[in-house]
Design a protein around this motif. Structure first.
Motif, PDB file in Angstrom:
ATOM      1  N   TRP A 206      41.853  42.174  41.014  1.00 32.81           N
ATOM      2  CA  TRP A 206      43.156  42.222  41.632  1.00 32.81           C
ATOM      3  C   TRP A 206      43.651  43.569  41.348  1.00 32.81           C
ATOM      4  O   TRP A 206      43.550  44.263  40.419  1.00 32.81           O
ATOM      5  CB  TRP A 206      44.015  41.227  40.937  1.00 32.81           C
ATOM      6  N   GLY A 207      44.495  44.180  42.209  1.00 34.13           N
ATOM      7  CA  GLY A 207      45.525  45.151  42.036  1.00 34.13           C
ATOM      8  C   GLY A 207      46.577  44.457  41.480  1.00 34.13           C
ATOM      9  O   GLY A 207      46.657  43.567  40.781  1.00 34.13           O
ATOM     10  N   ASN A 208      47.950  44.946  41.950  1.00 31.14           N
ATOM     11  CA  ASN A 208      49.037  44.322  41.468  1.00 31.14           C
ATOM     12  C   ASN A 208      49.817  43.211  41.951  1.00 31.14           C
ATOM     13  O   ASN A 208      50.718  42.533  41.555  1.00 31.14           O
ATOM     14  CB  ASN A 208      50.188  45.441  41.162  1.00 31.14           C
TER      15      ASN A 208
ATOM     16  N   TYR B 284      43.081  40.185  31.030  1.00 27.26           N
ATOM     17  CA  TYR B 284      44.674  39.695  31.217  1.00 27.26           C
ATOM     18  C   TYR B 284      45.608  40.350  30.551  1.00 27.26           C
ATOM     19  O   TYR B 284      45.243  41.258  29.773  1.00 27.26           O
ATOM     20  CB  TYR B 284      44.603  38.221  30.328  1.00 27.26           C
ATOM     21  N   LEU B 285      46.958  40.104  30.893  1.00 28.15           N
ATOM     22  CA  LEU B 285      47.803  40.691  30.077  1.00 28.15           C
ATOM     23  C   LEU B 285      48.310  42.054  30.449  1.00 28.15           C
ATOM     24  O   LEU B 285      48.818  42.674  29.533  1.00 28.15           O
ATOM     25  CB  LEU B 285      47.990  40.095  28.590  1.00 28.15           C
ATOM     26  N   TRP B 286      47.740  42.817  31.379  1.00 26.63           N
ATOM     27  CA  TRP B 286      48.021  43.912  31.562  1.00 26.63           C
ATOM     28  C   TRP B 286      49.517  44.335  31.898  1.00 26.63           C
ATOM     29  O   TRP B 286      50.302  43.325  32.565  1.00 26.63           O
ATOM     30  CB  TRP B 286      47.375  44.406  33.049  1.00 26.63           C
TER      31      TRP B 286
ATOM     32  N   CYS C  98      49.198  35.706  38.007  1.00 22.40           N
ATOM     33  CA  CYS C  98      47.955  35.481  37.811  1.00 22.40           C
ATOM     34  C   CYS C  98      47.905  35.987  36.482  1.00 22.40           C
ATOM     35  O   CYS C  98      48.252  37.156  36.323  1.00 22.40           O
ATOM     36  CB  CYS C  98      47.150  35.904  38.842  1.00 22.40           C
ATOM     37  N   SER C  99      47.170  35.418  35.426  1.00 19.88           N
ATOM     38  CA  SER C  99      46.718  35.968  34.258  1.00 19.88           C
ATOM     39  C   SER C  99      45.946  37.299  34.356  1.00 19.88           C
ATOM     40  O   SER C  99      46.271  38.322  33.454  1.00 19.88           O
ATOM     41  CB  SER C  99      45.718  35.122  33.660  1.00 19.88           C
ATOM     42  N   GLY C 100      45.129  37.400  35.324  1.00 22.71           N
ATOM     43  CA  GLY C 100      44.572  38.441  35.756  1.00 22.71           C
ATOM     44  C   GLY C 100      45.100  39.512  36.647  1.00 22.71           C
ATOM     45  O   GLY C 100      44.187  40.348  37.106  1.00 22.71           O
ATOM     46  N   ASN C 101      46.480  39.296  36.936  1.00 24.95           N
ATOM     47  CA  ASN C 101      46.813  40.318  37.850  1.00 24.95           C
ATOM     48  C   ASN C 101      46.840  41.842  37.309  1.00 24.95           C
ATOM     49  O   ASN C 101      46.849  41.797  36.024  1.00 24.95           O
ATOM     50  CB  ASN C 101      48.422  40.176  37.815  1.00 24.95           C
ATOM     51  N   SER C 102      46.118  42.724  38.284  1.00 22.84           N
ATOM     52  CA  SER C 102      46.021  44.085  37.716  1.00 22.84           C
ATOM     53  C   SER C 102      44.825  44.304  37.021  1.00 22.84           C
ATOM     54  O   SER C 102      44.364  45.149  36.351  1.00 22.84           O
ATOM     55  CB  SER C 102      47.101  44.745  36.860  1.00 22.84           C
ATOM     56  N   ARG C 103      43.796  43.266  36.891  1.00 26.87           N
ATOM     57  CA  ARG C 103      42.582  43.271  36.310  1.00 26.87           C
ATOM     58  C   ARG C 103      41.855  44.692  36.675  1.00 26.87           C
ATOM     59  O   ARG C 103      41.057  45.105  35.815  1.00 26.87           O
ATOM     60  CB  ARG C 103      41.783  41.963  36.428  1.00 26.87           C
ATOM     61  N   SER C 104      41.783  45.058  37.701  1.00 24.26           N
ATOM     62  CA  SER C 104      41.233  46.154  38.242  1.00 24.26           C
ATOM     63  C   SER C 104      41.625  47.338  37.437  1.00 24.26           C
ATOM     64  O   SER C 104      40.974  48.713  37.669  1.00 24.26           O
ATOM     65  CB  SER C 104      41.068  46.388  39.816  1.00 24.26           C
TER      66      SER C 104
ATOM     67  N   VAL D 285      55.698  24.247  38.028  1.00 28.62           N
ATOM     68  CA  VAL D 285      56.356  25.526  37.764  1.00 28.62           C
ATOM     69  C   VAL D 285      56.519  25.667  36.232  1.00 28.62           C
ATOM     70  O   VAL D 285      57.463  24.725  35.866  1.00 28.62           O
ATOM     71  CB  VAL D 285      57.653  25.629  38.836  1.00 28.62           C
ATOM     72  N   VAL D 286      55.979  26.401  35.679  1.00 25.56           N
ATOM     73  CA  VAL D 286      56.137  26.599  34.252  1.00 25.56           C
ATOM     74  C   VAL D 286      56.624  28.039  33.967  1.00 25.56           C
ATOM     75  O   VAL D 286      56.120  29.163  33.778  1.00 25.56           O
ATOM     76  CB  VAL D 286      54.677  26.425  33.552  1.00 25.56           C
ATOM     77  N   PRO D 287      57.984  28.160  34.138  1.00 26.86           N
ATOM     78  CA  PRO D 287      58.680  29.388  33.881  1.00 26.86           C
ATOM     79  C   PRO D 287      58.302  30.367  32.716  1.00 26.86           C
ATOM     80  O   PRO D 287      58.308  29.952  31.645  1.00 26.86           O
ATOM     81  CB  PRO D 287      60.145  29.133  33.830  1.00 26.86           C
ATOM     82  N   GLY D 288      57.991  31.648  33.025  1.00 29.82           N
ATOM     83  CA  GLY D 288      57.585  32.468  31.873  1.00 29.82           C
ATOM     84  C   GLY D 288      56.254  32.320  31.648  1.00 29.82           C
ATOM     85  O   GLY D 288      55.774  33.325  30.971  1.00 29.82           O
ATOM     86  N   LYS D 289      55.461  31.483  31.820  1.00 32.55           N
ATOM     87  CA  LYS D 289      54.006  31.340  31.552  1.00 32.55           C
ATOM     88  C   LYS D 289      52.994  31.924  33.049  1.00 32.55           C
ATOM     89  O   LYS D 289      53.600  31.738  33.878  1.00 32.55           O
ATOM     90  CB  LYS D 289      53.646  29.920  31.215  1.00 32.55           C
ATOM     91  N   PHE D 290      52.012  32.291  32.474  1.00 30.85           N
ATOM     92  CA  PHE D 290      51.060  32.677  33.594  1.00 30.85           C
ATOM     93  C   PHE D 290      50.584  31.522  34.403  1.00 30.85           C
ATOM     94  O   PHE D 290      50.606  30.323  34.107  1.00 30.85           O
ATOM     95  CB  PHE D 290      49.925  33.415  33.017  1.00 30.85           C
ATOM     96  N   ALA D 291      50.082  31.829  35.776  1.00 29.89           N
ATOM     97  CA  ALA D 291      50.133  30.834  36.815  1.00 29.89           C
ATOM     98  C   ALA D 291      48.847  29.997  36.493  1.00 29.89           C
ATOM     99  O   ALA D 291      48.814  28.931  37.223  1.00 29.89           O
ATOM    100  CB  ALA D 291      49.716  31.569  38.108  1.00 29.89           C
ATOM    101  N   THR D 292      47.995  30.195  35.470  1.00 26.40           N
ATOM    102  CA  THR D 292      47.029  29.128  35.374  1.00 26.40           C
ATOM    103  C   THR D 292      47.587  27.920  34.966  1.00 26.40           C
ATOM    104  O   THR D 292      46.997  26.908  35.205  1.00 26.40           O
ATOM    105  CB  THR D 292      45.939  29.815  34.350  1.00 26.40           C
TER     106      THR D 292
END
Lengths: 426, 134
Positions: A161-163, A410-412, A144-150, A247-254
């Motif tokens: 999200w955490g990790n 994003y991008l953490w 997810c683009s927002g992984n680790s947003r917290s 499935v878009v390898p290397g890109k964020f899940a959005t």
């Protein structure tokens, strides 16, 4: 909280043989174990835990996962499921934007529609996808683009999200390029647009009504994109996009749309909300800015698809819930990945990032996969120690020791740390 | 409550007494407040050509009590459950979030301006760094 003893429990212990405990060094390590819950929220400081603080809940085809939100549903994968390079389907995280998501799909009626600027607009059944096209497989991380947003400081609104808003799977399906060739992309096409079955209660022309994303036709990732009907060798769980997801390898899940049902060839760049307004990041080398600069309105933003996922690594074991013992080997294990190419180096620090040693890398499942690492540490000094891990990819990208900030969260990819306690064995 | 404490303390004492090796504490139990997660019954995956998973369960968070709570529960829940509110870190200013919901996502189609004001007041009264309790 680590290192803290619940006061009530301490009283209880003192009331019953406390004299035995006073000299017990493990007391200093008492972490929140199964009899205590995490706090129900974190902030305004950064979330200090590996995962978000969400409670466990059960959903169809899923093991108990961390329920961040229930409608639309967003579930985080607990830390221990990342001990393996492939994330089990039943533990794979879930992120939806809208709440009208499929409960059932009749494959005799479902069709994948290729429409818009094609020579031969077509409708394909699930059987067509399986039988008419050569299957290909790729191991790729969905994050997810927002992984680790917290982790953001100052905190930003959005899914906290955490990790655990990430997972790695072996995806099998049809190459997008094969589908595009089958329908024949007409000249003048600039983007390929994707839409799944998810819908929301909001107006149809806004982001709360439909979820749509597009990729530039000349983006090299088009060549590697597949429409997957298998995930780790099994049909996709409904909550991960049955019958097919992008499935878009290397890109964020959005961009990895679920339940993909429409593929459209566009002659104009997509101006829909999810491309033009949402998932935008500052047009800086690492997508970072400051709250002040952003508030001034001077920050130019671009779709997050302009970025590949930055290199990251995670310590999975030890997780801080058990002590290590001085003189005994301790295995520091985890995973690393990068959207820019293969992870070529993972380094571990046992002194809070002052010195680094290379870890042993696990099997290479391809440049978009999780790669496991392992480092054997033999601690000698009892007490608290801070472990850290950083990865380097084949393009030379290395994780920074500073966090990014942008309003979307994003991008953490800051270097991860884990505090551990080492017991004296004498 | 007090009785439970006594039982636990008693068990602890018993464990402490029984330990034969100095430094070992054993037999200590505590009432776990985390609750059980019930095991789901085996799923029926559909039949014929239909793939189905049934209804999705809701696990909606409890909001803080206070004026405007019912409005929040009925209006915000049109598009999303109120778990979206409790999930956020405490926000000093909920106005940008309200504006995003009303204008960017079209919530003003459902929410009259006077109700929106009351919803904002509720959020400021219960979900800022100063006011958030749980």
């Amino acid at each position: 909280m680590k290192g803290k003893v619940d006061r009530r429990k301490l009283l209880k212990l003192l009331g019953a043989g406390g004299f035995l405990l006073a000299s017990r060094p493990a007391l200093a390590q008492t972490s929140a174990q199964a009899e205590e819950a995490l706090p129900s929220f974190t902030g305004p400081q950064a979330n200090p835990y590996w995962n978000g603080v969400h409670p466990y809940a059960v959903y169809p085809q899923k093991l108990p996962l961390l329920r961040m939100t229930d409608r639309p549903v967003q579930l985080e994968t607990p830390r221990h499921y990342f001990r393996t390079p492939f994330t089990p389907n039943e533990a794979f995280y879930v992120r939806y934007h809208l709440d009208e998501i499929p409960n059932e799909i009749d494959l005799s009626q479902w069709r994948l529609k290729l429409e818009g600027n094609f020579e031969r607009p077509v409708e394909l059944s699930f059987e067509d996808l399986i039988r008419k096209f050569k299957p290909v497989s790729i191991a790729a991380v969905n994050q997810c683009s927002g992984n680790s947003r917290s982790r953001f400081q100052p905190r930003v609104s959005g899914g906290q999200w955490g990790n655990g808003a990430m997972g790695n799977a072996l995806w099998t399906g049809v190459r997008l390029k094969d589908l595009l060739d089958y329908a024949g992309v007409k000249p003048g096409t600039v983007q390929i647009q994707f839409e799944g079955l998810d819908r929301g209660k909001g107006p149809e022309n806004l982001g709360s009504g439909r979820f749509i994303k597009s990729l530039d036709l000349d983006d090299p990732v088009i060549e590697e994109t597949i429409l997957a009907y298998l995930m780790n060798g099994e049909p996709l769980p409904m909550l991960n996009g049955f019958p097919v997801r992008l499935v878009v390898p290397g890109k964020f899940a959005t961009y990895w749309l679920k339940h993909v049902t429409w593929i459209r060839a566009l002659t104009e760049p997509d101006k829909n909300f999810w491309m033009a307004t949402a998932y935008k990041v500052p047009d800086t080398p690492n997508g970072s800015t400051t709250p002040e600069a952003f508030a001034s309105g001077q920050v130019k933003t671009v779709p997050i698809g302009h970025f590949n996922m930055p290199v990251r690594s995670f310590i999975i074991d030890p997780d801080g819930s058990y002590p290590l013992v001085a003189g005994l080997p301790a295995k520091i294990r985890g995973i690393a990945f990068s959207g820019h190419g293969k992870v070529v180096k993972v380094e571990v620090s046992t002194d809070n990032g002052q010195t680094w040693r290379p870890a042993l890398l696990g099997p290479d499942y391809g440049k978009y996969s999780f790669r496991t690492f392992e480092y054997t540490w033999r601690p000698t000094e009892p007490g608290k120690h801070v472990l850290a891990v950083r990865a380097t990819d084949e393009k030379g990208n290395v994780q920074p020791d500073s966090g990014v900030w942008n309003p979307g969260g994003y991008l953490w990819n800051k270097i991860e740390r884990q505090e551990v306690v080492v017991l004296a064995a004498k | 409550m007090k009785k439970r404490w006594l039982i636990v303390a008693g068990l602890t004492l018993l464990g402490g007494v029984l330990a034969e090796v100095p430094g070992v504490v054993a037999g200590n139990w505590a009432q776990g407040p985390l609750g059980l997660i019930l095991q789901p019954a085996p799923a029926t995956p559909g039949g014929g050509t239909v793939y189905k998973v049934g209804a999705y369960p809701l696990y909606t968070a409890e909001l803080a009590d206070g004026e405007g709570k019912e409005l929040v529960m009925s209006y915000c829940s049109i598009c999303h459950s109120v778990t979206y509110i409790t999930m956020q870190p405490p926000l000093a200013n909920w106005k940008p979030t309200m504006d995003k919901m009303l204008k960017t996502y079209g919530g003003e189609k459902f929410i009259p301006p006077d109700v929106a004001e009351k919803i904002l007041a509720y959020l400021q009264a219960h979900y800022t760094p100063e006011t958030r309790k749980e």
